[in-house]
Design a protein around this motif. Sequence first.
Motif, mmCIF file in Angstrom:
data_model
loop_
_atom_site.group_PDB
_atom_site.id
_atom_site.type_symbol
_atom_site.label_atom_id
_atom_site.label_comp_id
_atom_site.label_asym_id
_atom_site.label_seq_id
_atom_site.Cartn_x
_atom_site.Cartn_y
_atom_site.Cartn_z
ATOM 1 N N LEU A 31 0.746 -1.225 -0.058
ATOM 2 C CA LEU A 31 -0.059 -0.048 0.059
ATOM 3 C C LEU A 31 0.820 1.228 0.180
ATOM 4 O O LEU A 31 0.590 2.330 -0.805
ATOM 5 C CB LEU A 31 -0.894 0.033 1.246
ATOM 6 N N ARG A 32 2.049 1.333 0.854
ATOM 7 C CA ARG A 32 2.887 2.570 0.802
ATOM 8 C C ARG A 32 3.450 2.629 -0.493
ATOM 9 O O ARG A 32 3.680 3.641 -1.242
ATOM 10 C CB ARG A 32 4.046 2.104 1.868
ATOM 11 N N ASP A 33 3.877 1.433 -1.264
ATOM 12 C CA ASP A 33 4.387 1.618 -2.476
ATOM 13 C C ASP A 33 3.668 2.213 -3.432
ATOM 14 O O ASP A 33 4.069 2.938 -4.265
ATOM 15 C CB ASP A 33 5.126 0.157 -2.850
ATOM 16 N N VAL A 38 2.062 7.032 -6.751
ATOM 17 C CA VAL A 38 1.027 7.740 -7.397
ATOM 18 C C VAL A 38 1.317 9.330 -6.964
ATOM 19 O O VAL A 38 1.212 10.257 -7.705
ATOM 20 C CB VAL A 38 -0.551 7.507 -6.824
ATOM 21 N N PHE A 39 1.721 9.588 -5.812
ATOM 22 C CA PHE A 39 1.930 10.907 -5.052
ATOM 23 C C PHE A 39 3.290 11.513 -4.986
ATOM 24 O O PHE A 39 3.303 12.724 -4.614
ATOM 25 C CB PHE A 39 0.810 11.107 -3.622
ATOM 26 N N ALA A 40 4.133 10.605 -4.840
ATOM 27 C CA ALA A 40 5.507 11.099 -4.457
ATOM 28 C C ALA A 40 6.294 11.451 -5.558
ATOM 29 O O ALA A 40 5.745 11.313 -6.848
ATOM 30 C CB ALA A 40 6.299 9.784 -3.898
ATOM 31 N N THR A 45 11.571 8.789 -5.587
ATOM 32 C CA THR A 45 11.553 7.501 -5.710
ATOM 33 C C THR A 45 12.212 6.594 -6.654
ATOM 34 O O THR A 45 12.192 5.499 -6.706
ATOM 35 C CB THR A 45 9.868 7.072 -5.735
ATOM 36 N N GLY A 46 12.489 7.361 -7.741
ATOM 37 C CA GLY A 46 13.006 6.315 -8.798
ATOM 38 C C GLY A 46 12.283 5.808 -9.756
ATOM 39 O O GLY A 46 12.504 5.074 -10.675
ATOM 40 N N LYS A 47 10.685 6.137 -9.531
ATOM 41 C CA LYS A 47 9.984 5.387 -10.741
ATOM 42 C C LYS A 47 8.752 6.511 -11.002
ATOM 43 O O LYS A 47 8.456 7.540 -10.201
ATOM 44 C CB LYS A 47 9.234 4.466 -9.952
#
Length: 60
Positions: A31-33, A38-40, A45-47
């Motif tokens: 869930l954190r990932d 979506v929001f980071a 994050t590198g993605k």
Amino acid sequence: MHIGAVLAGADRGLLDVCTAYALPIGEAFQLRDDLLGVFADPAKTGKSTLDDLGRARPPR
């Protein structure tokens, strides 16, 4: 976790405890990932944002 427990000689009861411990932690990690995806900030994050959603990946 199960592999390590089995190699250490765990019985079925201990494997059940490992499962009860690990499943919620794995779900919380996922869930954190997903939220980070979506929001980071992609630079942190590198993605890319919406990477999982953009590829229409099914929930894990």
